[in-house]
Write a protein that holds these residues in place. Structure first.
Motif, PDB file in Angstrom:
ATOM      1  N   VAL A   1       0.849  -1.189   0.000  1.00  0.00           N
ATOM      2  CA  VAL A   1       0.000   0.000   0.000  1.00  0.00           C
ATOM      3  C   VAL A   1       0.884   1.239   0.000  1.00  0.00           C
ATOM      4  O   VAL A   1       1.769   1.394   0.849  1.00  0.00           O
ATOM      5  N   LYS A   2       0.614   2.117  -0.977  1.00  0.00           N
ATOM      6  CA  LYS A   2       1.377   3.367  -1.047  1.00  0.00           C
ATOM      7  C   LYS A   2       0.675   4.444  -0.221  1.00  0.00           C
ATOM      8  O   LYS A   2      -0.505   4.724  -0.432  1.00  0.00           O
ATOM      9  N   VAL A   3       1.427   4.994   0.726  1.00  0.00           N
ATOM     10  CA  VAL A   3       0.906   6.082   1.566  1.00  0.00           C
ATOM     11  C   VAL A   3       1.882   7.248   1.428  1.00  0.00           C
ATOM     12  O   VAL A   3       3.096   7.046   1.508  1.00  0.00           O
ATOM     13  N   PRO A   4       1.377   8.468   1.192  1.00  0.00           N
ATOM     14  CA  PRO A   4       2.273   9.614   1.080  1.00  0.00           C
ATOM     15  C   PRO A   4       3.047   9.883   2.377  1.00  0.00           C
ATOM     16  O   PRO A   4       2.531   9.666   3.476  1.00  0.00           O
ATOM     17  N   CYS A   5       4.264  10.383   2.217  1.00  0.00           N
ATOM     18  CA  CYS A   5       5.145  10.618   3.368  1.00  0.00           C
ATOM     19  C   CYS A   5       4.804  11.935   4.060  1.00  0.00           C
ATOM     20  O   CYS A   5       5.637  12.842   4.121  1.00  0.00           O
ATOM     21  N   ALA A   6       3.577  12.050   4.546  1.00  0.00           N
ATOM     22  CA  ALA A   6       3.136  13.281   5.206  1.00  0.00           C
ATOM     23  C   ALA A   6       3.093  13.033   6.709  1.00  0.00           C
ATOM     24  O   ALA A   6       2.652  11.963   7.143  1.00  0.00           O
ATOM     25  N   SER A   7       3.542  14.036   7.492  1.00  0.00           N
ATOM     26  CA  SER A   7       3.681  13.813   8.940  1.00  0.00           C
ATOM     27  C   SER A   7       2.336  13.478   9.605  1.00  0.00           C
ATOM     28  O   SER A   7       2.303  12.760  10.607  1.00  0.00           O
ATOM     29  N   GLU A   8       1.219  13.962   9.040  1.00  0.00           N
ATOM     30  CA  GLU A   8      -0.086  13.632   9.642  1.00  0.00           C
ATOM     31  C   GLU A   8      -0.415  12.144   9.527  1.00  0.00           C
ATOM     32  O   GLU A   8      -1.332  11.648  10.174  1.00  0.00           O
ATOM     33  N   TYR A   9       0.350  11.424   8.691  1.00  0.00           N
ATOM     34  CA  TYR A   9       0.093   9.983   8.544  1.00  0.00           C
ATOM     35  C   TYR A   9       1.061   9.115   9.371  1.00  0.00           C
ATOM     36  O   TYR A   9       0.950   7.900   9.341  1.00  0.00           O
ATOM     37  N   TYR A  10       2.010   9.749  10.070  1.00  0.00           N
ATOM     38  CA  TYR A  10       2.993   8.949  10.824  1.00  0.00           C
ATOM     39  C   TYR A  10       2.310   7.965  11.778  1.00  0.00           C
ATOM     40  O   TYR A  10       2.708   6.810  11.879  1.00  0.00           O
ATOM     41  N   ASP A  11       1.285   8.466  12.491  1.00  0.00           N
ATOM     42  CA  ASP A  11       0.565   7.606  13.450  1.00  0.00           C
ATOM     43  C   ASP A  11      -0.007   6.355  12.786  1.00  0.00           C
ATOM     44  O   ASP A  11       0.155   5.244  13.279  1.00  0.00           O
ATOM     45  N   ILE A  12      -0.693   6.589  11.666  1.00  0.00           N
ATOM     46  CA  ILE A  12      -1.349   5.437  11.025  1.00  0.00           C
ATOM     47  C   ILE A  12      -0.324   4.558  10.300  1.00  0.00           C
ATOM     48  O   ILE A  12      -0.515   3.348  10.197  1.00  0.00           O
ATOM     49  N   ILE A  13       0.778   5.157   9.855  1.00  0.00           N
ATOM     50  CA  ILE A  13       1.843   4.350   9.230  1.00  0.00           C
ATOM     51  C   ILE A  13       2.396   3.395  10.294  1.00  0.00           C
ATOM     52  O   ILE A  13       2.559   2.196  10.070  1.00  0.00           O
ATOM     53  N   ASN A  14       2.641   3.946  11.465  1.00  0.00           N
ATOM     54  CA  ASN A  14       3.143   3.139  12.582  1.00  0.00           C
ATOM     55  C   ASN A  14       2.178   1.997  12.902  1.00  0.00           C
ATOM     56  O   ASN A  14       2.578   0.828  13.013  1.00  0.00           O
ATOM     57  N   LYS A  15       0.900   2.323  12.961  1.00  0.00           N
ATOM     58  CA  LYS A  15      -0.140   1.330  13.277  1.00  0.00           C
ATOM     59  C   LYS A  15      -0.199   0.243  12.187  1.00  0.00           C
ATOM     60  O   LYS A  15      -0.255  -0.953  12.492  1.00  0.00           O
ATOM     61  N   LEU A  16      -0.149   0.666  10.940  1.00  0.00           N
ATOM     62  CA  LEU A  16      -0.237  -0.300   9.834  1.00  0.00           C
ATOM     63  C   LEU A  16       0.986  -1.237   9.828  1.00  0.00           C
ATOM     64  O   LEU A  16       0.855  -2.432   9.577  1.00  0.00           O
ATOM     65  N   VAL A  17       2.162  -0.674  10.140  1.00  0.00           N
ATOM     66  CA  VAL A  17       3.371  -1.520  10.200  1.00  0.00           C
ATOM     67  C   VAL A  17       3.215  -2.560  11.314  1.00  0.00           C
ATOM     68  O   VAL A  17       3.507  -3.747  11.119  1.00  0.00           O
ATOM     69  N   GLN A  18       2.698  -2.101  12.473  1.00  0.00           N
ATOM     70  CA  GLN A  18       2.483  -3.039  13.599  1.00  0.00           C
ATOM     71  C   GLN A  18       1.509  -4.151  13.211  1.00  0.00           C
ATOM     72  O   GLN A  18       1.599  -5.271  13.704  1.00  0.00           O
ATOM     73  N   GLU A  19       0.595  -3.817  12.303  1.00  0.00           N
ATOM     74  CA  GLU A  19      -0.406  -4.805  11.865  1.00  0.00           C
ATOM     75  C   GLU A  19       0.048  -5.581  10.629  1.00  0.00           C
ATOM     76  O   GLU A  19      -0.756  -6.214   9.946  1.00  0.00           O
ATOM     77  N   ASN A  20       1.355  -5.478  10.336  1.00  0.00           N
ATOM     78  CA  ASN A  20       1.978  -6.230   9.226  1.00  0.00           C
ATOM     79  C   ASN A  20       1.458  -5.880   7.840  1.00  0.00           C
ATOM     80  O   ASN A  20       1.479  -6.722   6.937  1.00  0.00           O
ATOM     81  N   VAL A  21       0.976  -4.656   7.686  1.00  0.00           N
ATOM     82  CA  VAL A  21       0.599  -4.202   6.339  1.00  0.00           C
ATOM     83  C   VAL A  21       1.882  -3.719   5.654  1.00  0.00           C
ATOM     84  O   VAL A  21       2.629  -2.921   6.219  1.00  0.00           O
ATOM     85  N   LYS A  22       2.129  -4.252   4.440  1.00  0.00           N
ATOM     86  CA  LYS A  22       3.345  -3.857   3.713  1.00  0.00           C
ATOM     87  C   LYS A  22       3.120  -2.488   3.080  1.00  0.00           C
ATOM     88  O   LYS A  22       2.187  -2.313   2.299  1.00  0.00           O
ATOM     89  N   LEU A  23       3.979  -1.547   3.440  1.00  0.00           N
ATOM     90  CA  LEU A  23       3.811  -0.174   2.952  1.00  0.00           C
ATOM     91  C   LEU A  23       4.955   0.248   2.043  1.00  0.00           C
ATOM     92  O   LEU A  23       6.124  -0.076   2.286  1.00  0.00           O
ATOM     93  N   ASN A  24       4.579   0.972   0.997  1.00  0.00           N
ATOM     94  CA  ASN A  24       5.542   1.641   0.127  1.00  0.00           C
ATOM     95  C   ASN A  24       5.262   3.130   0.311  1.00  0.00           C
ATOM     96  O   ASN A  24       4.245   3.635  -0.178  1.00  0.00           O
TER      97      ASN A  24
END
Ligand code: E4P
Length: 219
Positions: free
Chosen positions: A83-106
């Protein structure tokens, strides 16, 4: 080094996947919009062509919680989806959460060493620094790529570097030289990159010389 095709065009993906060169595909909203039709069907078609390839699909929502929900749905399309998520600071929280949930992020739209460090610390699968767009604003994209590669090695981060926004053969060359983990480029750029006039000329010369022998069957 992995090579991804930067497109949502099924014909181009079929052509290059048959050659065994392509490790996956990176789509984005612009690529999918260009193709028209139903984006989910296009993604499923790409997954059929490359069942073991890594297919990046970008979120289109804006609000962080909506991005989180959409990312989970995109990831559920298949095991080989990133899943591609833009590198915006407002998404850091959810990026962290998605990584913890083993979602592969680009993580897409990466432009600086510091953004790259943040994403490596969060343990995302790939970061995509946009080389061509850095060059568009008179920055040296390949130099930034070297800095990111040095940082990744220095601190032994597991996050892969996926060089994106590669529009020229020289930029492609620069990504190999930088030793990044992956590159994504259009079919047109790849087509240009794999050709050399001396190869064509050399083949014609060998062919002409061979024909002088007049041999019909060899060996
Ligand atoms: C791929 O992941 C990117 O979306 C793409 O490489 C962007 O390229 P562009 O800057 O040429 O639009």
């Amino acid at each position: 080094m992995k090579i991804f095709l930067d497109t949502a065009n099924v014909a181009d993906i079929k052509k290059w996947s048959h050659m065994g060169i392509i490790d996956g595909v990176t789509t984005n909203p612009s690529h999918l919009s260009k193709e028209g039709g139903n984006p989910v069907e296009i993604i499923k078609e790409i997954m059929k062509i490359l069942p073991h390839g890594e297919i990046s699909v970008e979120v289109t929502e804006k609000d962080p919680m909506a991005v989180y929900e959409q990312a989970k749905k995109i990831a559920a399309l298949g095991n080989n989806i990133l899943v591609k998520v833009p590198c915006a600071s407002e998404y850091y929280d959810i990026i962290n959460k998605l990584v913890q949930e083993n979602v592969k992020l680009n993580i897409t739209l990466v432009f600086t060493l510091i953004q790259s460090l943040m994403m490596c610390k969060l343990g995302v699968t790939y970061i995509s620094p946009f080389i061509g767009r850095l060059n568009d604003i008179d920055e040296d994209g390949i130099e930034v790529l070297h800095e990111i590669k040095y940082m990744q090695t220095q601190y032994d981060f597991s996050t892969g570097i996926l060089a994106a926004s590669i529009r020229t053969v020289d930029q492609f060359h620069g990504t190999i030289d930088a030793g990044v983990d992956a590159v994504t480029l259009s079919a047109e750029t790849l087509e240009k990159a794999v050709k050399h006039p001396l190869t064509e000329q050399g083949m014609e010369k060998f062919d002409a010389d061979w024909k002088k022998l007049g041999i019909k069957k060899f060996p």
